[in-house]
Motif scaffolding. Structure first.
Motif, mmCIF file in Angstrom:
data_model
loop_
_atom_site.group_PDB
_atom_site.id
_atom_site.type_symbol
_atom_site.label_atom_id
_atom_site.label_comp_id
_atom_site.label_asym_id
_atom_site.label_seq_id
_atom_site.Cartn_x
_atom_site.Cartn_y
_atom_site.Cartn_z
ATOM 1 N N LEU A 142 73.110 35.098 74.106
ATOM 2 C CA LEU A 142 72.178 35.445 73.026
ATOM 3 C C LEU A 142 70.882 34.650 73.174
ATOM 4 O O LEU A 142 69.788 35.207 73.082
ATOM 5 C CB LEU A 142 72.804 35.162 71.663
ATOM 6 N N ALA A 143 71.020 33.350 73.414
ATOM 7 C CA ALA A 143 69.833 32.490 73.542
ATOM 8 C C ALA A 143 68.991 32.882 74.756
ATOM 9 O O ALA A 143 67.752 32.904 74.676
ATOM 10 C CB ALA A 143 70.250 31.024 73.641
ATOM 11 N N GLU A 144 69.637 33.205 75.863
ATOM 12 C CA GLU A 144 68.894 33.608 77.062
ATOM 13 C C GLU A 144 68.176 34.938 76.857
ATOM 14 O O GLU A 144 67.035 35.109 77.288
ATOM 15 C CB GLU A 144 69.841 33.693 78.265
ATOM 16 N N MET A 145 68.829 35.876 76.168
ATOM 17 C CA MET A 145 68.175 37.163 75.934
ATOM 18 C C MET A 145 67.041 37.007 74.923
ATOM 19 O O MET A 145 66.003 37.657 75.055
ATOM 20 C CB MET A 145 69.167 38.221 75.477
ATOM 21 N N GLU A 146 67.208 36.127 73.945
ATOM 22 C CA GLU A 146 66.117 35.886 72.998
ATOM 23 C C GLU A 146 64.930 35.248 73.718
ATOM 24 O O GLU A 146 63.778 35.607 73.474
ATOM 25 C CB GLU A 146 66.593 35.012 71.839
ATOM 26 N N ALA A 147 65.203 34.325 74.628
ATOM 27 C CA ALA A 147 64.127 33.717 75.426
ATOM 28 C C ALA A 147 63.441 34.786 76.272
ATOM 29 O O ALA A 147 62.205 34.785 76.402
ATOM 30 C CB ALA A 147 64.691 32.604 76.305
ATOM 31 N N GLU A 154 51.362 39.095 64.154
ATOM 32 C CA GLU A 154 51.447 37.751 63.598
ATOM 33 C C GLU A 154 52.476 37.713 62.469
ATOM 34 O O GLU A 154 52.468 38.549 61.570
ATOM 35 C CB GLU A 154 50.086 37.312 63.068
ATOM 36 N N GLY A 155 53.385 36.765 62.547
ATOM 37 C CA GLY A 155 54.404 36.592 61.514
ATOM 38 C C GLY A 155 55.679 37.385 61.743
ATOM 39 O O GLY A 155 56.655 37.187 61.028
ATOM 40 N N VAL A 156 55.678 38.299 62.701
ATOM 41 C CA VAL A 156 56.894 39.063 62.991
ATOM 42 C C VAL A 156 57.874 38.146 63.726
ATOM 43 O O VAL A 156 57.501 37.457 64.671
ATOM 44 C CB VAL A 156 56.592 40.315 63.849
ATOM 45 N N ILE A 157 59.102 38.136 63.276
ATOM 46 C CA ILE A 157 60.141 37.293 63.874
ATOM 47 C C ILE A 157 60.988 38.160 64.803
ATOM 48 O O ILE A 157 61.403 39.256 64.419
ATOM 49 C CB ILE A 157 61.020 36.662 62.782
ATOM 50 N N ILE A 158 61.219 37.677 66.016
ATOM 51 C CA ILE A 158 62.054 38.396 66.990
ATOM 52 C C ILE A 158 63.382 37.665 67.088
ATOM 53 O O ILE A 158 63.420 36.460 67.344
ATOM 54 C CB ILE A 158 61.372 38.446 68.367
ATOM 55 N N ARG A 159 64.473 38.408 66.880
ATOM 56 C CA ARG A 159 65.816 37.845 66.946
ATOM 57 C C ARG A 159 66.711 38.730 67.801
ATOM 58 O O ARG A 159 66.499 39.938 67.898
ATOM 59 C CB ARG A 159 66.446 37.739 65.558
ATOM 60 N N VAL A 160 67.716 38.110 68.376
ATOM 61 C CA VAL A 160 68.720 38.834 69.156
ATOM 62 C C VAL A 160 70.076 38.551 68.548
ATOM 63 O O VAL A 160 70.391 37.412 68.212
ATOM 64 C CB VAL A 160 68.693 38.395 70.645
ATOM 65 N N ASP A 161 70.857 39.593 68.380
ATOM 66 C CA ASP A 161 72.234 39.460 67.908
ATOM 67 C C ASP A 161 73.097 40.353 68.781
ATOM 68 O O ASP A 161 72.583 41.255 69.451
ATOM 69 C CB ASP A 161 72.342 39.867 66.440
ATOM 70 N N ASP A 162 74.395 40.107 68.804
ATOM 71 C CA ASP A 162 75.261 40.933 69.642
ATOM 72 C C ASP A 162 75.270 42.385 69.195
ATOM 73 O O ASP A 162 75.157 43.294 70.019
ATOM 74 C CB ASP A 162 76.691 40.377 69.671
#
Length: 131
Positions: free
Chosen positions: A10-15, A33-41
């Motif tokens: 997850l951390a590697e794909m988020e990076a 600006e301000g948009v948060i990018i997250r990765v989840d399974d």
């Protein structure tokens, strides 16, 4: 060689997603600006129900929030806009297609940013068809 190969975490794909985002044109990034990018399974059950997905593998990404065309200075405080990338569906898609993982992550990320800009799926399909 294959003994050490592994699926990105997850951390590697988020990076990877943040790296892809950092390579997009500055004007494009400035509008995010301000948009948060997250990765989840996987997407949550609520998201799967809302999107009418038949399987947890049906959704590669999701924009949640209020798109730019619908924002106003008079808005009450709201949660930040978020872009979700779903690792397991993306990896499943990658395994079934002849595309680089980075290309798929880029495509999904840009697609979800398109929703932030207020574009529909049909709008983005038309833009991609013109390329």
């Amino acid at each position: 060689m294959w003994r050490t190969a592994k699926t990105p975490s997850l951390a590697e794909m988020e990076a990877m997603a943040h790296d892809v985002f950092g390579r997009l044109p500055r004007t494009f990034r400035d509008l995010c600006e301000g948009v948060i990018i997250r990765v989840d399974d996987f997407p949550t059950d609520e998201v799967l129900d809302e999107m009418r997905c038949e399987s947890e593998f049906d959704l590669l990404g999701l924009f949640q929030g209020v798109g730019l065309p619908h924002q106003s200075n008079d808005d009450i405080a709201r949660l930040p806009n978020m872009i979700w990338l779903y690792r397991r569906p993306i990896l499943d898609y990658w395994a079934e297609h002849d595309e680089a993982l980075g290309h798929i992550v880029r495509h999904v990320l840009i697609h979800e940013i398109g929703h932030h800009f207020g574009l529909s799926d049909e709008d983005m399909e038309a833009i991609e068809a013109d390329e």
